[in-house]
Design a protein around this motif. Structure first.
Motif, mmCIF file in Angstrom:
data_model
loop_
_atom_site.group_PDB
_atom_site.id
_atom_site.type_symbol
_atom_site.label_atom_id
_atom_site.label_comp_id
_atom_site.label_asym_id
_atom_site.label_seq_id
_atom_site.Cartn_x
_atom_site.Cartn_y
_atom_site.Cartn_z
ATOM 1 N N GLY A 111 0.785 -1.232 0.000
ATOM 2 C CA GLY A 111 0.000 0.000 0.000
ATOM 3 C C GLY A 111 0.818 1.285 0.000
ATOM 4 N N LEU A 112 1.808 1.342 0.872
ATOM 5 C CA LEU A 112 2.597 2.573 0.988
ATOM 6 C C LEU A 112 3.354 2.894 -0.302
ATOM 7 N N GLY A 113 3.887 1.866 -0.924
ATOM 8 C CA GLY A 113 4.646 2.059 -2.160
ATOM 9 C C GLY A 113 3.747 2.361 -3.353
ATOM 10 N N PRO A 243 11.657 -7.001 2.011
ATOM 11 C CA PRO A 243 10.292 -7.436 1.667
ATOM 12 C C PRO A 243 9.305 -7.362 2.823
ATOM 13 N N ASN A 244 9.519 -6.463 3.761
ATOM 14 C CA ASN A 244 8.607 -6.372 4.903
ATOM 15 C C ASN A 244 7.526 -5.342 4.664
ATOM 16 N N ASP A 245 6.366 -5.656 5.166
ATOM 17 C CA ASP A 245 5.227 -4.769 5.049
ATOM 18 C C ASP A 245 4.587 -4.693 6.426
ATOM 19 N N ASN A 246 4.527 -3.498 6.971
ATOM 20 C CA ASN A 246 3.961 -3.333 8.310
ATOM 21 C C ASN A 246 4.686 -4.122 9.403
ATOM 22 N N THR A 247 5.973 -4.388 9.176
ATOM 23 C CA THR A 247 6.838 -4.855 10.255
ATOM 24 C C THR A 247 8.212 -4.263 10.020
ATOM 25 N N ASN A 329 2.147 9.234 8.533
ATOM 26 C CA ASN A 329 2.181 7.941 9.206
ATOM 27 C C ASN A 329 1.222 6.987 8.478
ATOM 28 N N HIS A 330 1.664 5.736 8.286
ATOM 29 C CA HIS A 330 0.828 4.777 7.550
ATOM 30 C C HIS A 330 0.412 3.584 8.379
ATOM 31 N N THR A 331 0.775 3.568 9.628
ATOM 32 C CA THR A 331 0.453 2.365 10.393
ATOM 33 C C THR A 331 0.464 2.630 11.887
ATOM 34 N N THR A 425 -7.088 11.788 3.569
ATOM 35 C CA THR A 425 -7.528 10.450 3.174
ATOM 36 C C THR A 425 -6.868 10.048 1.859
ATOM 37 N N ASN A 426 -6.374 8.822 1.841
ATOM 38 C CA ASN A 426 -5.691 8.279 0.667
ATOM 39 C C ASN A 426 -6.570 8.321 -0.588
ATOM 40 N N GLY A 427 -5.914 8.164 -1.711
ATOM 41 C CA GLY A 427 -6.643 8.083 -2.976
ATOM 42 C C GLY A 427 -5.866 7.232 -3.970
ATOM 43 N N GLU A 512 -1.478 -10.990 9.548
ATOM 44 C CA GLU A 512 -2.511 -11.524 10.441
ATOM 45 C C GLU A 512 -3.651 -10.532 10.646
ATOM 46 N N TYR A 513 -3.313 -9.226 10.738
ATOM 47 C CA TYR A 513 -4.373 -8.267 11.021
ATOM 48 C C TYR A 513 -5.339 -8.100 9.844
ATOM 49 N N LYS A 514 -4.895 -8.460 8.642
ATOM 50 C CA LYS A 514 -5.773 -8.364 7.472
ATOM 51 C C LYS A 514 -6.738 -9.547 7.399
ATOM 52 N N MET A 611 -7.008 -1.428 12.745
ATOM 53 C CA MET A 611 -5.660 -1.870 12.377
ATOM 54 C C MET A 611 -5.232 -1.509 10.962
ATOM 55 N N GLU A 612 -6.166 -1.397 10.033
ATOM 56 C CA GLU A 612 -5.808 -1.012 8.667
ATOM 57 C C GLU A 612 -5.887 0.505 8.575
ATOM 58 N N ALA A 613 -4.740 1.152 8.401
ATOM 59 C CA ALA A 613 -4.730 2.617 8.423
ATOM 60 C C ALA A 613 -5.766 3.173 7.447
ATOM 61 N N SER A 614 -5.718 2.718 6.219
ATOM 62 C CA SER A 614 -6.679 3.184 5.229
ATOM 63 C C SER A 614 -7.099 2.036 4.320
ATOM 64 N N GLY A 615 -6.104 1.435 3.675
ATOM 65 C CA GLY A 615 -6.396 0.527 2.581
ATOM 66 C C GLY A 615 -6.598 1.378 1.334
ATOM 67 N N THR A 616 -6.149 0.874 0.198
ATOM 68 C CA THR A 616 -6.399 1.564 -1.061
ATOM 69 C C THR A 616 -6.959 0.584 -2.089
HETATM 70 C C1 26Q Z 1 10.170 -0.590 8.303
HETATM 71 C C2 26Q Z 1 11.431 -0.771 8.821
HETATM 72 C C3 26Q Z 1 12.278 -1.718 8.317
HETATM 73 C C4 26Q Z 1 11.834 -2.506 7.245
HETATM 74 C C5 26Q Z 1 10.574 -2.317 6.714
HETATM 75 C C6 26Q Z 1 9.729 -1.366 7.249
HETATM 76 C C7 26Q Z 1 8.386 -1.162 6.676
HETATM 77 C C8 26Q Z 1 8.188 -1.329 5.318
HETATM 78 C C9 26Q Z 1 6.939 -1.135 4.755
HETATM 79 C C10 26Q Z 1 7.302 -0.792 7.451
HETATM 80 C C11 26Q Z 1 6.053 -0.603 6.885
HETATM 81 C C12 26Q Z 1 5.859 -0.759 5.527
HETATM 82 C C13 26Q Z 1 4.603 -0.563 4.836
HETATM 83 C C14 26Q Z 1 3.498 -0.057 5.358
HETATM 84 C C15 26Q Z 1 2.278 0.083 4.551
HETATM 85 O O1 26Q Z 1 2.240 -0.261 3.379
HETATM 86 N N1 26Q Z 1 1.203 0.605 5.138
HETATM 87 C C16 26Q Z 1 -0.039 0.757 4.398
HETATM 88 O O2 26Q Z 1 -0.055 2.071 3.849
HETATM 89 C C17 26Q Z 1 -1.173 2.246 2.984
HETATM 90 C C18 26Q Z 1 -1.047 3.609 2.332
HETATM 91 O O3 26Q Z 1 -1.263 4.615 3.265
HETATM 92 C C19 26Q Z 1 -2.468 2.088 3.761
HETATM 93 O O4 26Q Z 1 -3.538 2.187 2.863
HETATM 94 C C20 26Q Z 1 -2.508 0.735 4.472
HETATM 95 O O5 26Q Z 1 -3.639 0.664 5.308
HETATM 96 C C21 26Q Z 1 -1.244 0.549 5.294
HETATM 97 O O6 26Q Z 1 -1.209 -0.752 5.840
#
Ligand code: 26Q
Length: 768
Positions: A111-113, A243-247, A329-331, A425-427, A512-514, A611-616
């Motif tokens: 999502g963030l990317g 390759p981490n997402d939300n960790t 902030n995204h999470t 709000t995201n778009g 897990e939260y999804k 738990m889901e900040a927004s979702g897109t």
């Molecule tokens: C942090 C530190 C070290 C390694 C990886 C990370 C890391 C990488 C990616 C932490 C988080 C992410 C990604 C978070 C993400 O994608 N969040 C999502 O962002 C979307 C856009 O705002 C939201 O719609 C989603 O709800 C949210 O989960």
């Protein structure tokens, strides 16, 4: 863009001669792709050069991730030459669609990317001077294959097809210094074309190279005190996307990547600013920077460091930073909040760490209570706190998310600086996510309300009076999209999905939260119901999943195995497969998403509330005319506000309810009085599925045992989920149902990324 078929084909031919020693007749797919793309780049150059020189304040979008997807079709669409190029190629016997094989640029996780990519496109399309800054990873997000139902990762060699949409700008190279090595940073610029408006912004991605192999003259002038240069490690920095997402992973190489990208970007910007003869104190009048989560937050101390090297005092530099930076902030997931060990950071980047300490000291000087406000504490640097303290504005990405930031996650900070916090709000960009992926539906809309909605998505509301009229077209097109998807899934996954089935789709990262697990449980519920004859006349449904799990995320990988086992059971069952199919598609990516969102009948958005900040993804389905089956979480809340809760399928605990029960919750209270659920849970341990590695057993334990059993309230929401999902499947097929789907499309205007970037500009950037 003007288009002349003859000249265009001549350009293509000449590029084929010069770069590939072949011609139109003998060119292979890859050669043709590169030549066609480069021919477009040739034509687009004047507009790109002109945009770069445009006066006025610009914003830099700093992000560790840009999940761009395939560039060629989007670029042609935005330049207004999609049909023309298609025709030109057809005239020489070539099919434009052959380029669907070209690799997605997957320099992001999820999502963030993808949000960063949508924002770049929307900013260009709304004529806002926004440029992206990031890393040119040699390997993007891994490619996923299933072996025996388990996820396996393979390297993503995205440059295999070449990179005709980037230009290496060696004259802007600079040196990034770590305590143990100096690295050369070389930018690759990608044009970002606005939709039919002549605007071209830039995505600048930095690549790391050994200094020695480069330019000794530059090296000497920049360094002076020559020290050993590490040749071997240089390229390693940009080797691969984490390759981490939300960790969060606390790897030193990740820290190097983050510093590498922000240092190069800021050096480049400050150097040009100075070269233009401007006073550094006025930097915030010419530039602002949006920090896409904490990953680029080292930009703050790095800018302060650079300015101090230019002779400014700490406080002067601090004020400039405060004027220039903003933070998204995204999470709220605790495990994703970035923290770095003081020893690691100060060892690798001593002079940057010094500025971080300066910020902590400044915080104390401003009289903030050390116990409630801190950047450095207990040997740890808290990146979000650094970002909040120094930034002008801090934003969440959906109303509910911003409220949680204010009242929980960053409550102290909100009480101290209420004016800093804003919601944006995201778009999503409607060009890629409707015009490009669902052209037939777009044409029907054009036919009713004209093309204004392409750049003003709110106009979709004026389609409402025509809903009855276009219902037959809508149904037909959805049916065709389903047929195409089914054929594609058959080809890629080898699984048959009858196109007349309901397509129930959950596509997103595995977390897990999804709660992909909740979806899986519901499938077993239906399976047993049909098998036992309790459920008669089950509406034929295909349950479709797509998701990558972080390679080190054990439970996420266990869920993939579980769903693949369920798919084997269901699809292989002669009785049940008449009305149920399950498929987990491999290597879900942006291009797969484009095919899935236009063919779905139900959009699964079932995260634990809060738990889901927004979702897109939810917005992408909505825009393509799909009802949401979801919880009151993230942007689902606003989707219901816009489209009407009665036109969607909402279930489950609300944020308040989650907060009220989570501490006292014991899933066994529910399991014990729900034999159905206990039967489903037992499939994880009773041999129903093959589990030679014991992963399903661990999944069972995560729900039923341990310190915090069923953390994400799968059992808690199970009954209500089934109730509402059943209602959805029963409603399917009626005109009422298709009307609901279409009404969602009509109400999607708010979720255009054009609106989001306009909000950013009005509330935060003040550009354009
Ligand atoms: C942090 C530190 C070290 C390694 C990886 C990370 C890391 C990488 C990616 C932490 C988080 C992410 C990604 C978070 C993400 O994608 N969040 C999502 O962002 C979307 C856009 O705002 C939201 O719609 C989603 O709800 C949210 O989960």
């Amino acid at each position: 863009m003007k288009f002349n078929r003859k000249e265009f084909l001549q350009d293509v031919e000449r590029i084929l001669h010069a770069d590939f020693k072949c011609d139109l007749k003998s060119a292979g797919k890859k050669e043709l792709y590169n030549a066609v793309s480069k021919a477009v780049m040739l034509e687009a150059y004047p507009a790109w050069a002109a945009s770069k020189e445009a006066a006025g304040k610009r914003c830099g979008y700093f992000s560790a991730e840009f999940l761009m997807g395939r560039a060629i079709f989007n670029n042609l669409l935005n330049l207004g030459i999609l049909e023309e190029v298609k025709g030109a190629l057809a005239s020489v016997g070539e099919d434009l669609s052959q380029f669907e094989e070209v690799e997605d640029a997957a320099l992001g996780n999820g999502g963030l990317g993808r949000l960063a990519a949508c924002y770049l496109e929307s900013a260009a399309s709304t004529n806002l001077p926004l440029d992206g800054y990031g890393i040119r990873y040699r390997y993007g997000l891994f490619r996923q294959v299933f072996e025996d139902g388990y996820q396996k990762e393979e390297g993503d060699d995205w440059l295999r097809w070449g990179d005709p949409w980037s230009v290496r700008v060696e004259r802007d190279a600079c040196i990034v210094r770590f305590s143990d090595m100096d690295i050369l940073a070389v930018p690759y610029d990608m044009p970002i074309f606005g939709y039919k408006n002549g605007v071209v912004n830039t995505l600048r991605l930095w690549s790391s190279e050994p200094v020695r192999a480069f330019d000794f003259e530059l090296f000497d002038t920049m360094k002076g005190d020559s020290k050993a240069v590490d040749n071997f490690n240089a390229t390693k920095i940009c080797d691969v996307l984490y390759p981490n997402d939300n960790t969060m992973v606390g790897k030193l190489l990740r820290l190097r990547q983050q510093y590498f990208m922000v240092s190069a970007s800021l050096q480049d910007i400050v150097r040009k600013f100075k070269a233009a003869g401007k006073d550094l104190h006025t930097l915030p009048e010419a530039y602002c920077f949006q920090l896409n989560d904490t990953h680029p937050v080292l930009a703050i101390p790095e800018l302060i460091r650079i300015l101090r090297c230019e002779g400014l005092s700490f406080d002067e530099a601090f004020e400039i930073a405060r004027g220039a930076f903003n933070f998204t902030n995204h999470t709220i997931m605790a495990e994703a909040l970035e923290r770095w060990d003081v020893l690691a950071l100060s060892d690798l980047l001593p002079s940057v760490y010094e500025q971080i300490l300066g910020c902590q000291e400044r915080l104390e000087r401003e009289g903030l209570d050390r116990d409630r406000f801190f950047i450095v504490r207990d040997g740890t640097v808290h990146m979000a706190n650094l970002a909040i303290f120094v930034s002008s504005k801090v934003n969440g990405v959906a109303e509910i998310h911003t409220n949680i930031l204010k009242t929980e996650t960053f409550r102290n900070w909100y009480e101290q600086y209420p004016e800093k916090f804003v919601n944006i709000t995201n778009g999503i960009t409607p060009r890629r996510w409707l015009l490009l992926n669902n052209p037939e539906l777009a044409k029907v809309i054009d036919g009713k309300i004209g093309e204004g909605w392409h750049t003003d998505l709110k106009q979709l509301a004026s389609l409402r009076p025509f809903v009855d009229e276009i219902l037959p077209d809508f149904k037909r097109i959805k049916g065709e999209n389903k047929q195409k998807l089914a054929a594609y899934i058959k080809e890629r996954e080898g699984v048959d999905i009858p196109p007349h089935f309901i397509f129930d789709v959950q596509i997103k990262r595995l977390h897990e939260y999804k709660r992909q697990l909740l979806n899986a449980f519901s499938i077993l519920h239906f399976y047993f119901g049909v098998k036992d004859g309790r459920i008669t006349d089950f509406p034929p449904t295909a349950f479709i999943f797509g998701a990558k799990a972080a390679p080190g995320y054990y439970m996420a990988k266990a869920v993939i195995k579980f769903i693949n086992e369920i798919a084997k059971l269901v699809n292989g069952d002669e009785d049940v497969s008449k009305v149920m199919r399950v498929v987990f598609v491999q290597d879900y990516d942006v291009s797969y998403a484009e095919k899935l969102v236009c063919a779905a009948d139900a959009s699964e958005q079932i995260s634990t509330a809060g738990m889901e900040a927004s979702g897109t993804g939810n917005m992408k389905f909505m825009l393509n005319g799909t009802v949401t089956l979801g919880t009151m979480d993230g942007a689902n809340v606003e989707i219901c506000e816009e489209a009407g809760r009665e036109n969607n399928y909402i279930f489950g605990a609300t944020v308040d309810e989650v907060n009220a029960v989570k501490h006292s919750y014991n899933p066994w209270d529910i399991i014990n009085r729900t034999p159905e659920l206990s039967r489903i849970l037992n499939t994880l341990v009773d041999g129903t599925f093959s589990d030679e590695r014991g992963v399903l057993k661990r999944l069972y334990e995560s729900i039923t045992g341990g310190y915090e059993p069923d953390r994400y309230l799968v059992c808690y929401d199970f009954a209500d989920y089934i109730r509402v999902k059943e209602a959805l499947l029963r409603d399917y097929g009626s005109d009422e149902f298709f009307k609901k789907s279409l009404l969602n499309l009509c109400a999607a205007g708010k979720f255009s990324a054009d609106r989001s970037v306009r909000d950013y500009s009005d509330l935060i950037w003040h550009i354009g």
